[in-house]
Enzyme design. Structure first.
Site, PDB file in Angstrom:
ATOM      1  N   ASN A 188      49.004 108.955 -35.509  1.00  0.00           N
ATOM      2  CA  ASN A 188      49.092 109.487 -34.144  1.00  0.00           C
ATOM      3  C   ASN A 188      49.759 110.860 -34.257  1.00  0.00           C
ATOM      4  O   ASN A 188      50.970 110.967 -34.430  1.00  0.00           O
ATOM      5  CB  ASN A 188      49.940 108.519 -33.304  1.00  0.00           C
ATOM      6  CG  ASN A 188      50.041 108.957 -31.857  1.00  0.00           C
ATOM      7  OD1 ASN A 188      49.590 110.047 -31.492  1.00  0.00           O
ATOM      8  ND2 ASN A 188      50.646 108.112 -31.047  1.00  0.00           N
TER       9      ASN A 188
ATOM     10  N   ARG B 245      56.870 113.442 -15.080  1.00  0.00           N
ATOM     11  CA  ARG B 245      55.675 113.910 -14.360  1.00  0.00           C
ATOM     12  C   ARG B 245      55.670 113.385 -12.933  1.00  0.00           C
ATOM     13  O   ARG B 245      56.057 112.238 -12.691  1.00  0.00           O
ATOM     14  CB  ARG B 245      54.409 113.416 -15.066  1.00  0.00           C
ATOM     15  CG  ARG B 245      54.105 114.184 -16.323  1.00  0.00           C
ATOM     16  CD  ARG B 245      52.899 113.584 -17.042  1.00  0.00           C
ATOM     17  NE  ARG B 245      53.235 113.291 -18.421  1.00  0.00           N
ATOM     18  CZ  ARG B 245      52.631 112.388 -19.171  1.00  0.00           C
ATOM     19  NH1 ARG B 245      51.648 111.671 -18.703  1.00  0.00           N
ATOM     20  NH2 ARG B 245      53.021 112.186 -20.420  1.00  0.00           N
TER      21      ARG B 245
ATOM     22  N   ARG C 104      44.512 108.111 -33.476  1.00  0.00           N
ATOM     23  CA  ARG C 104      44.556 108.129 -32.025  1.00  0.00           C
ATOM     24  C   ARG C 104      44.092 109.518 -31.569  1.00  0.00           C
ATOM     25  O   ARG C 104      44.653 110.527 -31.986  1.00  0.00           O
ATOM     26  CB  ARG C 104      45.982 107.893 -31.538  1.00  0.00           C
ATOM     27  CG  ARG C 104      46.059 108.018 -30.048  1.00  0.00           C
ATOM     28  CD  ARG C 104      47.482 107.950 -29.557  1.00  0.00           C
ATOM     29  NE  ARG C 104      47.485 108.057 -28.112  1.00  0.00           N
ATOM     30  CZ  ARG C 104      48.444 108.613 -27.410  1.00  0.00           C
ATOM     31  NH1 ARG C 104      49.495 109.103 -28.018  1.00  0.00           N
ATOM     32  NH2 ARG C 104      48.377 108.662 -26.117  1.00  0.00           N
TER      33      ARG C 104
ATOM     34  N   GLU D  78      49.625  99.591 -29.367  1.00  0.00           N
ATOM     35  CA  GLU D  78      48.493 100.508 -29.489  1.00  0.00           C
ATOM     36  C   GLU D  78      48.069 100.682 -30.939  1.00  0.00           C
ATOM     37  O   GLU D  78      46.884 100.816 -31.236  1.00  0.00           O
ATOM     38  CB  GLU D  78      48.859 101.864 -28.863  1.00  0.00           C
ATOM     39  CG  GLU D  78      48.941 101.775 -27.353  1.00  0.00           C
ATOM     40  CD  GLU D  78      49.643 102.950 -26.700  1.00  0.00           C
ATOM     41  OE1 GLU D  78      50.890 102.968 -26.731  1.00  0.00           O
ATOM     42  OE2 GLU D  78      48.969 103.830 -26.168  1.00  0.00           O
TER      43      GLU D  78
ATOM     44  N   HIS E  86      45.935 106.260 -21.801  1.00  0.00           N
ATOM     45  CA  HIS E  86      46.593 105.001 -22.223  1.00  0.00           C
ATOM     46  C   HIS E  86      45.562 103.871 -22.381  1.00  0.00           C
ATOM     47  O   HIS E  86      45.905 102.694 -22.304  1.00  0.00           O
ATOM     48  CB  HIS E  86      47.631 104.503 -21.188  1.00  0.00           C
ATOM     49  CG  HIS E  86      48.857 105.338 -21.065  1.00  0.00           C
ATOM     50  ND1 HIS E  86      49.519 105.476 -19.860  1.00  0.00           N
ATOM     51  CD2 HIS E  86      49.561 106.034 -21.969  1.00  0.00           C
ATOM     52  CE1 HIS E  86      50.570 106.247 -20.017  1.00  0.00           C
ATOM     53  NE2 HIS E  86      50.628 106.601 -21.310  1.00  0.00           N
TER      54      HIS E  86
END
Ligand code: AMP
Length: 403
Positions: free
Chosen positions: A12, A246, A96, A389, A185
């Site tokens: 990743n 965010r 990823r 993940e 996601h």
């Protein structure tokens, strides 16, 4: 690929970081995990944990000028544990990749055409796709003979119907600039929705699940019979829930208002909404642990930030209940979702009419396992389902290269 090639390295890659895990797919065990930070700076740092070797965490701080140097350092650490990347047991490297757009909607063995398409999507994922490309090219240089597989964050959401994916703006303008809702996601939403079905003793095709991925970034999804039908993130990961830094949903006119009246540039507003908003913007902290501690001490700003976070979350639970029609389970996952019992409690408080409730004792229990936290009588199962993940990327990668 030889029959005993059962290992997958998951990478990743961020702009200055590289997270990795080496897994053995013969049982799905993690052999090693680690992280390189501050790539390109004088004091790059590698933290490596050799899980299979049962050894202690090892750290190195030294200049790693680029991702090539970082991956070589990772390869050295793995060799020290007898897990070198030159081993015939390594079946593939799984990457990823944040944005796959409309074309790359399945795990894909990377070739030149795939690299080009990931590059073409840089304008819609300017922070992530370039870093992901760097990681892929680095790994290709290290093991050019090995299959490299891209697993896309957007892929799981590609089944969203057009009426959920399209913004209500001029169609020609939207299409010319690839403006639509993609969702992110996705690897987590895919994994968690399937694990939730398992927890219910059912097949994914037979259940409707609302997945709440609440980490520093946060997103909700409505999953009907194993397929995503709506998700809260959009063109970028800015839309939707209140997140660590965010804003999530806002009236787009806020941007024009700030441009015209506060003299802010689009770069400044971008930074405001992505980095100085959400929980951080509201109360100066983005860690839910710290926010809860401040609330316990009577801090009003922290309490308001928490209430705004929860209010948005409840709106999405309500919206996705309407989208799905019938909800079998609501699954909480990621850092906040897995650990913050007060968030889970507040998210469903007073929603018994919608079939939602949590049992205070079950909700307070701590565990790394997927578990049900709703009382027997509740019509909808509320669950905590830890996400993974890396395992999902490894599974998808291995399934592709061993088929
Ligand atoms: P993630 O992005 O999934 O790694 O989640 C990171 C976030 O999870 C942190 O910023 C915290 O807000 C939250 N978090 C992690 N551990 C806890 C905990 N024990 N209690 C509450 N929140 C937590």
């Amino acid at each position: 690929m030889t029959a005993d090639a059962t290992r997958v390295l998951v990478l990743n890659s961020g702009s200055s970081s590289l997270k990795y895990q080496l897994l053995d797919m013969n049982g799905g065990t993690r052999l090693a995990v680690g992280l390189v930070e501050r790539i390109g700076e004088p004091a790059s740092r590698l933290v490596h944990t050799p899980l299979a070797a049962g050894g202690d965490k090892r750290e190195r701080t030294e200049p790693m000028p680029d991702h090539d140097a970082a991956l070589k350092a990772v390869a050295d650490e793995l060799s020290e544990d007898g897990l070198g990347l030159d081993s015939p047991e390594l079946a593939a490297i799984g990457h990823r990749v944040v944005h796959g757009g409309l074309k790359l909607t399945e795990p894909t063995v990377i070739d030149d055409a795939v690299l080009k398409e990931i590059e073409r999507l840089v304008p819609v994922a300017p922070l992530h796709n370039p870093a992901n490309l760097t990681g892929i090219r680095t790994a290709q240089r290290l093991r050019p003979d090995l299959p490299q597989v891209a697993v896309f964050d957007t892929a799981f959401h590609s089944t969203m119907p057009e009426y959920a994916a399209r913004y209500a703006i001029d169609v020609e303008t939207a299409d010319a600039h690839r403006v639509r809702r993609y969702g992110f996601h996705g690897t987590s939403h895919a994994y968690v929705s399937r694990e939730t079905a398992k927890l219910l003793g059912k097949q994914p095709e037979d259940v409707n699940v609302i997945v709440l991925h609440l980490g520093n970034g946060a997103s909700a999804s409505a999953v009907a019979g194993g397929r995503c039908v709506d998700t809260s993130m959009g063109l970028t990961p800015l839309e939707g829930l209140v997140m660590g830094t965010r804003s999530g949903d806002i009236d787009p006119a806020v941007i024009f208002h700030l441009e015209r009246n506060a003299g802010m540039s689009s770069e400044e507003i971008d930074a405001l909404l992505n980095k100085k908003s959400g929980l951080m913007g509201l109360c100066g902290d983005n860690d839910m642990r710290e926010i809860r501690r401040r609330i316990d001490e009577g801090d009003k700003r922290a309490a308001l930030a928490f209430d705004i976070y929860i209010h948005r979350l409840r709106k999405y639970i309500g919206a996705y209940t309407a989208v799905l029609g019938r909800v079998d389970a609501v699954a909480f996952t990621a850092g906040v979702g897995e650990n913050a019992a007060p968030v889970r409690e507040a998210a469903v408080l007073g929603l018994e009419e919608m079939g939602l409730a949590v049992d205070a004792r079950l909700n307070a229990e701590r565990s790394d396992e997927a578990r049900i936290i709703s009382p027997e009588y509740a019509r909808v199962v509320v669950a905590v389902v830890p996400t993974d993940e890396e395992l999902e990327i490894a599974n998808q990668t291995y399934a592709l290269v061993s088929s």
